[in-house]
Write a protein that holds these residues in place. Structure first.
Motif, PDB file in Angstrom:
ATOM      1  N   GLY B 161       0.824  -1.214   0.000  1.00  0.00           N
ATOM      2  CA  GLY B 161       0.000   0.000   0.000  1.00  0.00           C
ATOM      3  C   GLY B 161       0.851   1.255   0.000  1.00  0.00           C
ATOM      4  N   LEU B 162       1.906   1.275   0.840  1.00  0.00           N
ATOM      5  CA  LEU B 162       2.784   2.450   0.906  1.00  0.00           C
ATOM      6  C   LEU B 162       3.560   2.622  -0.392  1.00  0.00           C
ATOM      7  CD1 LEU B 162       4.144   2.200   4.559  1.00  0.00           C
ATOM      8  CD2 LEU B 162       2.762   4.042   3.614  1.00  0.00           C
ATOM      9  N   PHE B 163       4.008   1.485  -0.982  1.00  0.00           N
ATOM     10  CA  PHE B 163       4.775   1.551  -2.225  1.00  0.00           C
ATOM     11  C   PHE B 163       3.925   2.179  -3.335  1.00  0.00           C
ATOM     12  CE2 PHE B 163       5.719  -0.562  -6.319  1.00  0.00           C
ATOM     13  CZ  PHE B 163       6.973   0.000  -6.550  1.00  0.00           C
ATOM     14  N   ILE B 164       2.686   1.709  -3.465  1.00  0.00           N
ATOM     15  CA  ILE B 164       1.816   2.245  -4.522  1.00  0.00           C
ATOM     16  C   ILE B 164       1.471   3.703  -4.229  1.00  0.00           C
ATOM     17  CG2 ILE B 164      -0.470   2.021  -5.589  1.00  0.00           C
ATOM     18  CD1 ILE B 164      -0.159  -0.999  -5.280  1.00  0.00           C
ATOM     19  N   GLY B 165       1.234   4.001  -2.943  1.00  0.00           N
ATOM     20  CA  GLY B 165       0.912   5.379  -2.565  1.00  0.00           C
ATOM     21  C   GLY B 165       2.065   6.341  -2.821  1.00  0.00           C
ATOM     22  N   GLU B 166       3.318   5.848  -2.659  1.00  0.00           N
ATOM     23  CA  GLU B 166       4.484   6.719  -2.818  1.00  0.00           C
ATOM     24  C   GLU B 166       5.020   6.712  -4.243  1.00  0.00           C
ATOM     25  OE1 GLU B 166       7.321   5.469   0.126  1.00  0.00           O
ATOM     26  OE2 GLU B 166       5.953   5.894   1.773  1.00  0.00           O
ATOM     27  N   SER B 167       4.621   5.704  -5.041  1.00  0.00           N
ATOM     28  CA  SER B 167       5.142   5.600  -6.408  1.00  0.00           C
ATOM     29  C   SER B 167       4.450   6.621  -7.314  1.00  0.00           C
ATOM     30  CB  SER B 167       4.913   4.183  -6.941  1.00  0.00           C
ATOM     31  OG  SER B 167       5.046   4.168  -8.336  1.00  0.00           O
ATOM     32  N   ARG B 168       5.265   7.410  -7.986  1.00  0.00           N
ATOM     33  CA  ARG B 168       4.715   8.450  -8.870  1.00  0.00           C
ATOM     34  C   ARG B 168       3.938   7.826 -10.023  1.00  0.00           C
ATOM     35  NH1 ARG B 168       6.790  11.272 -12.925  1.00  0.00           N
ATOM     36  NH2 ARG B 168       8.608   9.914 -12.925  1.00  0.00           N
ATOM     37  N   GLU B 169       4.438   6.677 -10.534  1.00  0.00           N
ATOM     38  CA  GLU B 169       3.804   6.047 -11.697  1.00  0.00           C
ATOM     39  C   GLU B 169       2.483   5.367 -11.311  1.00  0.00           C
ATOM     40  OE1 GLU B 169       7.025   5.477 -10.915  1.00  0.00           O
ATOM     41  OE2 GLU B 169       8.047   6.553 -12.540  1.00  0.00           O
ATOM     42  N   LEU B 170       2.456   4.718 -10.130  1.00  0.00           N
ATOM     43  CA  LEU B 170       1.283   3.905  -9.762  1.00  0.00           C
ATOM     44  C   LEU B 170       0.215   4.680  -8.987  1.00  0.00           C
ATOM     45  CD1 LEU B 170       3.128   0.643  -8.673  1.00  0.00           C
ATOM     46  CD2 LEU B 170       1.847   0.995 -10.767  1.00  0.00           C
ATOM     47  N   ARG B 171       0.627   5.777  -8.362  1.00  0.00           N
ATOM     48  CA  ARG B 171      -0.301   6.521  -7.499  1.00  0.00           C
ATOM     49  C   ARG B 171      -1.573   6.931  -8.241  1.00  0.00           C
ATOM     50  NH1 ARG B 171       3.284  10.347  -4.764  1.00  0.00           N
ATOM     51  NH2 ARG B 171       3.239  11.406  -6.742  1.00  0.00           N
ATOM     52  N   GLY B 172      -1.423   7.275  -9.523  1.00  0.00           N
ATOM     53  CA  GLY B 172      -2.556   7.733 -10.329  1.00  0.00           C
ATOM     54  C   GLY B 172      -3.639   6.676 -10.480  1.00  0.00           C
ATOM     55  N   TYR B 173      -3.237   5.409 -10.403  1.00  0.00           N
ATOM     56  CA  TYR B 173      -4.220   4.330 -10.582  1.00  0.00           C
ATOM     57  C   TYR B 173      -5.151   4.186  -9.375  1.00  0.00           C
ATOM     58  CZ  TYR B 173      -1.446   2.884 -14.579  1.00  0.00           C
ATOM     59  OH  TYR B 173      -0.794   2.851 -15.786  1.00  0.00           O
ATOM     60  N   LEU B 174      -4.818   4.865  -8.281  1.00  0.00           N
ATOM     61  CA  LEU B 174      -5.666   4.756  -7.089  1.00  0.00           C
ATOM     62  C   LEU B 174      -6.829   5.739  -7.111  1.00  0.00           C
ATOM     63  CD1 LEU B 174      -2.948   4.399  -4.299  1.00  0.00           C
ATOM     64  CD2 LEU B 174      -4.248   2.599  -5.377  1.00  0.00           C
ATOM     65  N   HIS B 175      -6.887   6.586  -8.148  1.00  0.00           N
ATOM     66  CA  HIS B 175      -7.959   7.579  -8.227  1.00  0.00           C
ATOM     67  C   HIS B 175      -9.328   6.901  -8.293  1.00  0.00           C
ATOM     68  CE1 HIS B 175      -5.062  10.861  -9.859  1.00  0.00           C
ATOM     69  NE2 HIS B 175      -4.953  10.649  -8.566  1.00  0.00           N
ATOM     70  N   GLY B 176     -10.356   7.681  -7.964  1.00  0.00           N
ATOM     71  CA  GLY B 176     -11.716   7.162  -8.017  1.00  0.00           C
ATOM     72  C   GLY B 176     -11.872   5.957  -7.099  1.00  0.00           C
ATOM     73  N   PHE B 177     -12.332   4.848  -7.661  1.00  0.00           N
ATOM     74  CA  PHE B 177     -12.496   3.626  -6.867  1.00  0.00           C
ATOM     75  C   PHE B 177     -11.332   2.661  -7.133  1.00  0.00           C
ATOM     76  CE2 PHE B 177     -14.962  -0.255  -5.546  1.00  0.00           C
ATOM     77  CZ  PHE B 177     -15.111   0.154  -4.229  1.00  0.00           C
ATOM     78  N   GLY B 178     -10.240   3.200  -7.704  1.00  0.00           N
ATOM     79  CA  GLY B 178      -9.080   2.361  -8.039  1.00  0.00           C
ATOM     80  C   GLY B 178      -8.512   1.644  -6.831  1.00  0.00           C
ATOM     81  N   TRP B 179      -8.402   2.351  -5.693  1.00  0.00           N
ATOM     82  CA  TRP B 179      -7.852   1.710  -4.483  1.00  0.00           C
ATOM     83  C   TRP B 179      -8.771   0.590  -4.009  1.00  0.00           C
ATOM     84  CZ3 TRP B 179     -10.721   1.607  -0.127  1.00  0.00           C
ATOM     85  CH2 TRP B 179     -11.773   2.527  -0.048  1.00  0.00           C
ATOM     86  N   GLY B 180     -10.091   0.772  -4.209  1.00  0.00           N
ATOM     87  CA  GLY B 180     -11.045  -0.272  -3.820  1.00  0.00           C
ATOM     88  C   GLY B 180     -10.866  -1.510  -4.691  1.00  0.00           C
ATOM     89  N   LEU B 181     -10.659  -1.268  -6.004  1.00  0.00           N
ATOM     90  CA  LEU B 181     -10.443  -2.399  -6.917  1.00  0.00           C
ATOM     91  C   LEU B 181      -9.131  -3.111  -6.593  1.00  0.00           C
ATOM     92  CD1 LEU B 181     -11.615  -0.947 -10.365  1.00  0.00           C
ATOM     93  CD2 LEU B 181     -12.877  -2.407  -8.789  1.00  0.00           C
ATOM     94  N   LEU B 182      -8.104  -2.322  -6.218  1.00  0.00           N
ATOM     95  CA  LEU B 182      -6.811  -2.933  -5.847  1.00  0.00           C
ATOM     96  C   LEU B 182      -6.980  -3.788  -4.588  1.00  0.00           C
ATOM     97  CD1 LEU B 182      -3.703  -3.148  -6.163  1.00  0.00           C
ATOM     98  CD2 LEU B 182      -3.535  -1.190  -4.639  1.00  0.00           C
ATOM     99  N   ALA B 183      -7.715  -3.248  -3.601  1.00  0.00           N
ATOM    100  CA  ALA B 183      -7.934  -4.000  -2.355  1.00  0.00           C
ATOM    101  C   ALA B 183      -8.735  -5.276  -2.628  1.00  0.00           C
ATOM    102  CB  ALA B 183      -8.657  -3.125  -1.341  1.00  0.00           C
ATOM    103  N   ALA B 184      -9.751  -5.166  -3.513  1.00  0.00           N
ATOM    104  CA  ALA B 184     -10.561  -6.341  -3.849  1.00  0.00           C
ATOM    105  C   ALA B 184      -9.713  -7.386  -4.581  1.00  0.00           C
ATOM    106  CB  ALA B 184     -11.747  -5.932  -4.711  1.00  0.00           C
ATOM    107  N   SER B 185      -8.845  -6.918  -5.497  1.00  0.00           N
ATOM    108  CA  SER B 185      -7.961  -7.845  -6.223  1.00  0.00           C
ATOM    109  C   SER B 185      -7.014  -8.538  -5.250  1.00  0.00           C
ATOM    110  CB  SER B 185      -7.122  -7.086  -7.268  1.00  0.00           C
ATOM    111  OG  SER B 185      -7.956  -6.362  -8.114  1.00  0.00           O
ATOM    112  N   THR B 186      -6.480  -7.752  -4.291  1.00  0.00           N
ATOM    113  CA  THR B 186      -5.573  -8.327  -3.296  1.00  0.00           C
ATOM    114  C   THR B 186      -6.306  -9.361  -2.446  1.00  0.00           C
ATOM    115  OG1 THR B 186      -4.488  -6.182  -3.230  1.00  0.00           O
ATOM    116  CG2 THR B 186      -3.890  -7.722  -1.507  1.00  0.00           C
ATOM    117  N   GLY B 187      -7.527  -9.017  -2.031  1.00  0.00           N
ATOM    118  CA  GLY B 187      -8.324  -9.954  -1.233  1.00  0.00           C
ATOM    119  C   GLY B 187      -8.584 -11.248  -2.001  1.00  0.00           C
ATOM    120  N   SER B 188      -8.940 -11.119  -3.293  1.00  0.00           N
ATOM    121  CA  SER B 188      -9.183 -12.315  -4.120  1.00  0.00           C
ATOM    122  C   SER B 188      -7.906 -13.135  -4.272  1.00  0.00           C
ATOM    123  CB  SER B 188      -9.666 -11.907  -5.518  1.00  0.00           C
ATOM    124  OG  SER B 188     -10.760 -11.052  -5.415  1.00  0.00           O
ATOM    125  N   ALA B 189      -6.777 -12.423  -4.466  1.00  0.00           N
ATOM    126  CA  ALA B 189      -5.491 -13.127  -4.626  1.00  0.00           C
ATOM    127  C   ALA B 189      -5.159 -13.909  -3.353  1.00  0.00           C
ATOM    128  CB  ALA B 189      -4.387 -12.123  -4.944  1.00  0.00           C
TER     129      ALA B 189
END
Lengths: 169, 380
Positions: B161-189
């Motif tokens: 979570g911190l890596f994605i939050g601090e990464s300039r390239e990946l941070r943009g993907y957390l916009h909107g409901f992106g972080w929710g989709l990432l959390a759901a993907s992580t939960g499924s994984a």
């Protein structure tokens, strides 16, 4: 998992701890044994986090180094070295270091689109001095005392704000 | 002389009858049990106070302690925890060994923080957590109890979570409901991984299921609010694709193992979460109206369908506790829906009618579920 295998893994963890932390602390101690230089800092910001009281600052050298990096290299991320010189007792980067070039002082950092970073932007202070530090204003005699290892890496030794050492007991 | 021996001698001397001796023994055992409980409770409070006092005194004089002493003491504790874990690594004593390994996992992070403080190191926080995660993985692998896997998963997720939050390239993907989709993907994984490790490491499987289910539940609750509110920001497409892949893989897995109720619950959950991204606006020209009554009811229906199907799956698996939890979650969602609709007196009346009818329906369904389905382990 059998008791024997479990014990072997724990012994492996002891070795790993010794190697990781021993090696890390050893390399940091070796870095502190080099010649100390003074680097001017600007815009310090006293912080108070769970990790302890620390002062956050920005090295003037980072701003100066960013201006020395060609525009086409600024978009990339990676290590970058500069030749530095001491002016009035304070160290400043003067040019990018060419491959194999010999310089008296070398500063090595990371370049990214956000600028150049030399890996020194905080200094932990005594809790009893944290309040005092918060009211000190940065001035011309504000600088970081650090050692420079052979690769140009910075190792913070002391922070002097307005002529006063932060680590003074 | 112990009480039993005294009573034996008194009985032999005809001072007490065998019945009286039994009654005295039972009375003293009960009293000593109560006394033990009180002694333990008072002792625990005392030890806690002493330990907290010691920590406070050390913290107050932290800067007066030489760096070498601080580093040395932490290193000794680090090694000591492993030595103790090694000492107790014998059959019946694995709980003590695992507790020392858990302490070691905490001390690793403390040691990293201490080195950073002593040498004034700068750097991203995710690196420290990633190192702690890497060093806690072997501990989780040998642990007999799931708490060690919990620590490793916690470190790994925090580092990610911190890596994605601090990464300039990946941070943009957390916009909107992106972080929710990432959390759901992580939960499924994590749930897919728990399926893969089922026979290899039961303790790790329990931890993976806890974290996976917990993440998915948290995302489902937030996704439910997206359907009913104006969600800020537009969700980037890559995480939408990623979570669709994980949802697809999980559904295929459930269909393959013929777990119909769980597959239906997961499909409804995937619809709820992925739909939330659409409602927030995946594509620039396709933005739904989140406050629209139809959208709100669709989100509500998906949430309740998912909850009901999970309740059925839990009942089939024989867990009354999980079935009750799912029923309670549906009831809570119905109450939230009522609050969402509460605007005018007419709507309040309509909402109360609907909520009452829905509660009766849930109660009826719960009763049917418990009488019709073969609920095993009713005491669980």
């Amino acid at each position: 998992m059998s008791d024997g295998r479990r014990k072997k893994v724990i012994v492996g963890l002891i070795v790993a701890d010794l190697l990781v932390f021993g090696g890390w602390i050893g390399s940091l101690e070796a870095g502190l044994r080099h010649h100390a230089v003074k680097l001017p800092v600007e815009g310090f910001d006293p912080r108070d986090l769970l990790s302890g009281h620390y002062v956050r600052f920005r090295l003037v050298a980072e701003r100066e180094a960013a201006a020395l990096v060609p525009i086409d290299l600024r978009a990339r991320s990676g290590p970058v070295s500069f030749c530095a010189e001491s002016m009035d007792g304070l160290v400043h980067p003067v040019r990018m270091r060419a491959p194999g070039e010999a310089c008296d002082l070398v500063l090595t950092g990371q370049v990214s689109p956000e600028g150049v970073r030399f890996g020194a932007d905080r200094f932990y202070v005594d809790e009893r001095r944290a309040r005092e530090v918060a009211f000190v204003h940065a001035g011309p005699s504000t600088y970081l005392v650090a050692t420079l290892d052979r690769a140009g890496g910075l190792h913070a030794v002391d922070l002097v704000i307005d002529g006063k050492s932060v680590s003074r007991k | 002389m112990k009480l039993e021996r005294k009573l034996d001698s008194w009985r032999e001397a005809n001072l007490v009858t065998p019945e009286q001796a039994q009654a005295i023994l039972a009375f003293e055992r009960e009293r000593s049990g109560t006394a033990n409980w009180i002694v333990l409770a008072l002792g625990a409070v005392g030890v806690l106070a002493v330990v907290t006092g010691l920590i406070s005194l050390i913290a107050a004089n932290w800067d007066a302690i030489p760096a070498s002493v601080k580093l040395g003491a932490t290193f000794i504790m680090l090694m000591g925890s492993l030595a103790a874990a090694h000492r107790f690594s014998r059959g019946e004593k694995t709980l003590a060994s695992d507790l020392f390994l858990a302490a070691h996992a905490g001390l690793v992070l403390a040691m990293i923080g201490l080195v950073g403080q002593v040498y004034h190191l700068s750097g991203a926080a995710w690196r420290a957590l990633a190192l702690a995660a890497a060093m806690s993985l072997p501990v989780a692998a040998i642990g007999e109890h799931s708490v060690l896997a919990d620590i490793a998963i916690g470190y790994t997720l925090a580092a990610l979570g911190l890596f994605i939050g601090e990464s300039r390239e990946l941070r943009g993907y957390l916009h909107g409901f992106g972080w929710g989709l990432l959390a759901a993907s992580t939960g499924s994984a994590l749930l897919l991984l728990s399926d893969g490790l089922r026979r290899l490491h039961p303790a790790a499987v329990r931890a993976l299921r806890r974290w996976g289910a917990g993440l998915l539940f948290a995302v489902a609750v937030v996704a439910a609010t997206v359907w009913s509110s104006h969600w800020p920001g537009r969700t980037p497409r890559p995480f939408f694709v990623l979570s669709s892949i994980f949802a697809g893989a999980w559904l295929v897995r459930l269909a393959w193992t013929r777990q119909g109720a769980l597959a239906l619950a997961s499909a409804a959950l995937a619809g709820l979460v992925l739909g939330a991204a659409y409602v927030g606006g995946v594509f620039p020209d396709e933005r739904w109206l989140p406050a629209d009554a139809g959208t709100r009811f669709l989100g509500f229906a998906l949430f309740c369908l998912s909850g009901a199907a999970f309740a059925v799956a839990a009942a089939r698996a024989g867990s009354r506790r999980l079935t009750n939890l799912c029923t309670l979650i549906i009831a809570a969602r119905i109450l939230v829906l009522f609050v969402e609709m509460l605007s005018t007196l007419a709507m309040t009346g309509f909402g109360l009618l609907l909520t009452g009818a829905a509660f009766c329906g849930v109660a009826w369904a719960w009763w049917r579920l418990h009488t019709v389905l073969p609920v095993r382990g009713a005491r669980s």
